[in-house]
Design an enzyme around this catalytic site. Sequence first.
Site, PDB file in Angstrom:
ATOM      1  N   GLU A 220       0.882  -1.175   0.000  1.00  0.00           N
ATOM      2  CA  GLU A 220       0.000   0.000   0.000  1.00  0.00           C
ATOM      3  C   GLU A 220       0.911   1.215   0.000  1.00  0.00           C
ATOM      4  OE1 GLU A 220      -3.245  -0.157  -0.153  1.00  0.00           O
ATOM      5  OE2 GLU A 220      -3.593  -2.275   0.241  1.00  0.00           O
ATOM      6  N   CYS A 254      -2.239   9.476   2.554  1.00  0.00           N
ATOM      7  CA  CYS A 254      -1.759   8.861   1.296  1.00  0.00           C
ATOM      8  C   CYS A 254      -2.677   9.163   0.137  1.00  0.00           C
ATOM      9  CB  CYS A 254      -1.635   7.355   1.473  1.00  0.00           C
ATOM     10  SG  CYS A 254      -3.155   6.571   2.006  1.00  0.00           S
TER      11      CYS A 254
HETATM   12  P1  NAD Z   1       8.080   4.881   5.007  1.00  0.00           P
HETATM   13  O1  NAD Z   1       8.094   4.047   3.767  1.00  0.00           O
HETATM   14  O2  NAD Z   1       9.200   5.787   5.261  1.00  0.00           O
HETATM   15  O3  NAD Z   1       7.949   3.942   6.298  1.00  0.00           O
HETATM   16  C1  NAD Z   1       6.927   2.995   6.452  1.00  0.00           C
HETATM   17  C2  NAD Z   1       7.380   1.909   7.391  1.00  0.00           C
HETATM   18  O4  NAD Z   1       8.477   1.217   6.802  1.00  0.00           O
HETATM   19  C3  NAD Z   1       7.880   2.390   8.757  1.00  0.00           C
HETATM   20  O5  NAD Z   1       7.418   1.505   9.750  1.00  0.00           O
HETATM   21  C4  NAD Z   1       9.393   2.310   8.616  1.00  0.00           C
HETATM   22  O6  NAD Z   1      10.070   2.099   9.819  1.00  0.00           O
HETATM   23  C5  NAD Z   1       9.550   1.098   7.728  1.00  0.00           C
HETATM   24  N1  NAD Z   1      10.809   1.064   6.984  1.00  0.00           N
HETATM   25  C6  NAD Z   1      11.651   2.076   6.700  1.00  0.00           C
HETATM   26  N2  NAD Z   1      12.700   1.632   5.977  1.00  0.00           N
HETATM   27  C7  NAD Z   1      12.513   0.304   5.809  1.00  0.00           C
HETATM   28  C8  NAD Z   1      13.229  -0.714   5.134  1.00  0.00           C
HETATM   29  N3  NAD Z   1      14.362  -0.460   4.492  1.00  0.00           N
HETATM   30  N4  NAD Z   1      12.718  -1.961   5.134  1.00  0.00           N
HETATM   31  C9  NAD Z   1      11.562  -2.235   5.754  1.00  0.00           C
HETATM   32  N5  NAD Z   1      10.836  -1.308   6.418  1.00  0.00           N
HETATM   33  C10 NAD Z   1      11.300  -0.052   6.440  1.00  0.00           C
HETATM   34  O7  NAD Z   1       6.684   5.651   4.949  1.00  0.00           O
HETATM   35  P2  NAD Z   1       6.147   6.744   5.967  1.00  0.00           P
HETATM   36  O8  NAD Z   1       6.965   7.978   5.820  1.00  0.00           O
HETATM   37  O9  NAD Z   1       5.957   6.148   7.311  1.00  0.00           O
HETATM   38  O10 NAD Z   1       4.686   6.998   5.362  1.00  0.00           O
HETATM   39  C11 NAD Z   1       4.437   7.901   4.346  1.00  0.00           C
HETATM   40  C12 NAD Z   1       4.274   7.194   3.024  1.00  0.00           C
HETATM   41  O11 NAD Z   1       3.355   6.138   3.140  1.00  0.00           O
HETATM   42  C13 NAD Z   1       3.707   8.101   1.955  1.00  0.00           C
HETATM   43  O12 NAD Z   1       4.343   7.830   0.732  1.00  0.00           O
HETATM   44  C14 NAD Z   1       2.253   7.683   1.883  1.00  0.00           C
HETATM   45  O13 NAD Z   1       1.618   7.947   0.660  1.00  0.00           O
HETATM   46  C15 NAD Z   1       2.356   6.234   2.148  1.00  0.00           C
HETATM   47  N6  NAD Z   1       1.107   5.733   2.682  1.00  0.00           N
HETATM   48  C16 NAD Z   1       0.371   4.873   1.928  1.00  0.00           C
HETATM   49  C17 NAD Z   1      -0.846   4.430   2.408  1.00  0.00           C
HETATM   50  C18 NAD Z   1      -1.717   3.505   1.620  1.00  0.00           C
HETATM   51  O14 NAD Z   1      -2.660   2.983   2.202  1.00  0.00           O
HETATM   52  N7  NAD Z   1      -1.454   3.277   0.350  1.00  0.00           N
HETATM   53  C19 NAD Z   1      -1.289   4.851   3.657  1.00  0.00           C
HETATM   54  C20 NAD Z   1      -0.492   5.724   4.394  1.00  0.00           C
HETATM   55  C21 NAD Z   1       0.708   6.148   3.906  1.00  0.00           C
END
Ligand code: NAD
Length: 474
Positions: A220, A254
Site C-alpha cells: 500500500e 496517502c
Molecule cells: P516509510 O516508507 O518511510 O515507512 C513505512 C514503514 O516502513 C515504517 O514503519 C518504517 O520504519 C519502515 N521502513 C523504513 N525503511 C525500511 C526498510 N528499508 N525496510 C523495511 N521497512 C522499512 O513511509 P512513511 O513515511 O511512514 O509513510 C508515508 C508514506 O506512506 C507516503 O508515501 C504515503 O503515501 C504512504 N502511505 C500509503 C498508504 C496507503 O494505504 N497506500 C497509507 C499511508 C501512507
Amino acid sequence: MTAQVLVKDEFLLSRILSRQRAAFDRDGEPSLAQRKADLRKLKTAVLARRSEIEAALNADFGNRSAYETRIMELVPIVQTINYLRRNLKAWMRPERRRVAIHFTGARAYVVQQPLGVVGIISPWNYPLSLALIPLATALAAGNRVMLKPSELAPTTSAFLKRMLEELYGEDRVAVVTGGADVGATFASLPFDHLAFTGSTAVGKLVMKKAAENLVPVTLELGGKSPVVLGPDADFETAATRIAYGKLANAGQTCIAPDYVLVKDEQAEAFLSAYREAVAKLYPNGIGSETYTSAINARHLERLRDLVTDAKKKGARIVDVALSSSANAQSLKLDPVAILGATDDMAVMREEIFGPLLPIVTYHDIEAAIAFINDRPRPLALYYFGSDGDARRNVLTRTTSGNVTVNDTLMHYVQNALPFGGIGSSGMGAYHGPEGFKSFSHAKGVFVQSRWNFGGLLRPPFNRLTDMAIRYLLW
Ligand code: NAD
C-alpha cells in the site's frame, strides 16, 4: 546501528516468527467464534482506551486534532471490525464450484484457509488505523500477526505494543518497534504474507527482501493523486471537499488530493472558491487546534523547500489560510495554492504529503487525461462534475487504485470496496472481501466420487476409451 545489534534483532524476530508458526501448526485454524471474539476484544480495548489513544497521537504529532483522531482513526477501525464480524461467516463458508460432466458425482469447492503468520509494516501518518485495520483483517482471516509500526510515531507504537500483547499474547500478535534497520530485518523474515504500508521507495526495498523468501506481498504505497475538475463542476462544493481532503491531518494522507487539474479559464474561479472553503473549514487559520502539525521538523522543512523551489522556478504561491497565528514550535505549515507549477519543480514530481495544492490547467479533457497517463498510476483519482462524456472518459481512460466522484477520500471508508494501489502506488488490496482474501489461501478441494468416468481414461484402453475421448474433444 551496530552489526551485533542487527544480528540480535534478527535472532529475536526469527524466534517470534517460529513461536507463532509453531502455535499456528499446533492449534490449527481458529473457529468463527474465536475470530469474532478476537475482533470484539480489539474493538472493546480501542474504545476503552480512547483518551489514551488521542493523547498518544497528539504527542506524536505535536498537535493532532482529537476530532481527526476520532474520525480518521477510531471510526474506520471500529467500522472495519463491525464489517468483518458481520461478513466473516459468509466468507469462511466453503464455496461450491462446478465440476465438468465427466466428473459427475464428484464435488469441488474452495476453502479460504489462513496463511499462517502475516507480517505488517505500518507508517506514521495514521499510525493507529493503518496498523490495526490490516491487523484486524489478518486476524479475521485466522492468521497470527507480527506488526512493525513506525518509529516516527513512537508514543502510538509503544501503545500498540502494550495493548496488543496484553490482548493476545506474543504467540498470536507480536509488536516489534524500531526504525528502518529493524524494518529491513523484519522484511527479510520468511512470513506467509507481508503487508507493507508506506512510501513507494521503501516499498521497493521491502519487495526485494520478501522476494528472497518468495513471500507474497501487499504493498500500500503513495504517489500523486490528481483531482480533475470537469468543465461543469460545482466549484463551491468541489473546493470544500478538496480542501477537506487536502488539509485533514495537514495533508499527511496517502490519498490526499495531490494537485488539481482545472480548465484554463476556470483556474482563478477555483482558486477563490478554494480560499473561501479553507477559511470556512479553519476560521482561525492554522492556529486552530483542529489543524494538525507536521510530524517533525524534517518533514516541515521538506515542504518548505518544495514551496521555495516552486517559487524560484516561477510559480505563483497563494496563501489560502485566513491567518497564520500558529507559534513556530507547533510545526504547522500555512496551506498554499501553487499556480503555474511545471514539471521541473519538485512539487510536481514528488508526492506532496502536506498542505500545498498545485492548481494545474488543461485546455480540454483529453489533455487532462494525457497529463495523468504521462505519470505513474495514482493511488486515488478524484473527479468532480456531473455524469457525462468528460467524466466517463476520465474514469475509463485513466487507471488508478480507486476513484471517488464528487468528493475526496471517501472511497477509503467504504468498507465493502477494495482499497489498494496499482503500479507504483502499490499492489494487492485490503478492505472488503478482497482484504479477507488477501490474507487467506484459496484452497481448491476436489472430492472424487466412488464411481466415476475417470476409469475409462486409464489403461488398458478400449473402445469405451475412444468414445470418451471423442466426447471430450467434441
Ligand atoms: P516509510 O516508507 O518511510 O515507512 C513505512 C514503514 O516502513 C515504517 O514503519 C518504517 O520504519 C519502515 N521502513 C523504513 N525503511 C525500511 C526498510 N528499508 N525496510 C523495511 N521497512 C522499512 O513511509 P512513511 O513515511 O511512514 O509513510 C508515508 C508514506 O506512506 C507516503 O508515501 C504515503 O503515501 C504512504 N502511505 C500509503 C498508504 C496507503 O494505504 N497506500 C497509507 C499511508 C501512507
